[in-house]
Design a protein around this motif. Sequence first.
Motif, short mmCIF file in Angstrom:
data_model
loop_
_atom_site.label_atom_id
_atom_site.label_comp_id
_atom_site.label_asym_id
_atom_site.label_seq_id
_atom_site.Cartn_x
_atom_site.Cartn_y
_atom_site.Cartn_z
N ALA A 111 -7.13 0.28 0.68
CA ALA A 111 -6.26 1.41 1.40
C ALA A 111 -5.57 2.34 0.29
N VAL B 276 0.79 -1.25 0.01
CA VAL B 276 0.00 -0.15 0.07
C VAL B 276 0.80 1.38 0.05
N ILE C 243 -13.84 1.25 2.84
CA ILE C 243 -13.59 -0.10 3.30
C ILE C 243 -14.68 -0.97 3.06
N THR D 221 -6.39 -4.48 0.80
CA THR D 221 -5.12 -3.72 0.22
C THR D 221 -5.81 -2.64 -0.90
N VAL E 165 -5.16 1.16 8.94
CA VAL E 165 -6.36 0.80 8.03
C VAL E 165 -6.66 -0.95 8.07
N ASP F 197 -0.44 4.75 8.04
CA ASP F 197 -1.69 4.74 7.79
C ASP F 197 -2.25 3.33 7.37
N ALA F 198 -1.26 2.57 6.46
CA ALA F 198 -1.77 1.23 6.01
C ALA F 198 -1.98 0.14 7.17
N PRO G 3 -13.13 6.97 5.48
CA PRO G 3 -12.28 5.65 5.16
C PRO G 3 -13.00 4.40 5.39
#
Length: 282
Positions: free
Chosen positions: A149, A89, A130, A146, A214, A210-211, A126
């Motif tokens: 993200a 990501v 998702i 993935t 997430v 961040d990934a 976000p």
Amino acid sequence: MTHIAVLNQRAARRRPWPRLLLPLAPGVLLVLLAALGPLLAPHPLDKPVTAPYSEPGTDAALGGDQLGRDVLSRLLHGGTALIGSALTVAATVTLLATLLGCLAVLNPRLGRLIERTADTAILLPPLLGIMLLALAWPGGGRLTITVAAIALGTPYAVRIMASAAAPLATAGFVETAIANGESTAYLALREILPNLRATILALFGLRFVDAVYVISMAGFLQLGPQPPEADWALMVRENAPGIMLNPWAVVAPGLAIGLLAISVNLAANTLAPATARKAALR
């Protein structure tokens, strides 16, 4: 080589190596431990070795989970896929953002379209994004998260890179290259990109963190990896009912997620100059 790039290299040379390596060590060690974890696990991934939620003992250093499986073994298995997904990501988002950010400042008409599209995409929460992608792609598993993200992280990163590249687009060396008839690809790759290396590094670190969060959040909500897969976030969710019986079944994977994010972000901040960190946090 441009004047800004020369200054960045001189600043990097002045950094003492001990002060540079010390913040990098935790992140490197944690990534290596997660990568080699499956080889170091004392027990098979799905084999019960204790009673459910048993306390730490000789058979299981961190006790057992809800099915009596070794928490330590599952912890050592659970970081490999998470780190691999987060790296994918972070690398993809950073690459896309760098290319789109350079194009945005070199082509004003295309830049307005890119920035407006990014501003619109940023409005999507976000978690909602998702969930929508997970519902549209129910069998995707970790790949779904993935892709989500990447899609959710790119608009923010594009705005950061465009802001960092904007002053360079009006610099004298870029105007000279334009006057010489150089192509947009040449301007982006040879004139602007070398002067954004520090910003790119800082952005990569932030996108990795961040990934991690997430993907972990999606795992906790069971939108990505599914049981019996070993995943740190999934371990937290599965073992939460027995936290009073064996706290390590929840605390250990939670600490692993937090330490991974903090150590990698610290490493990226150490490698990137202060000016790049300020630009990446705008």
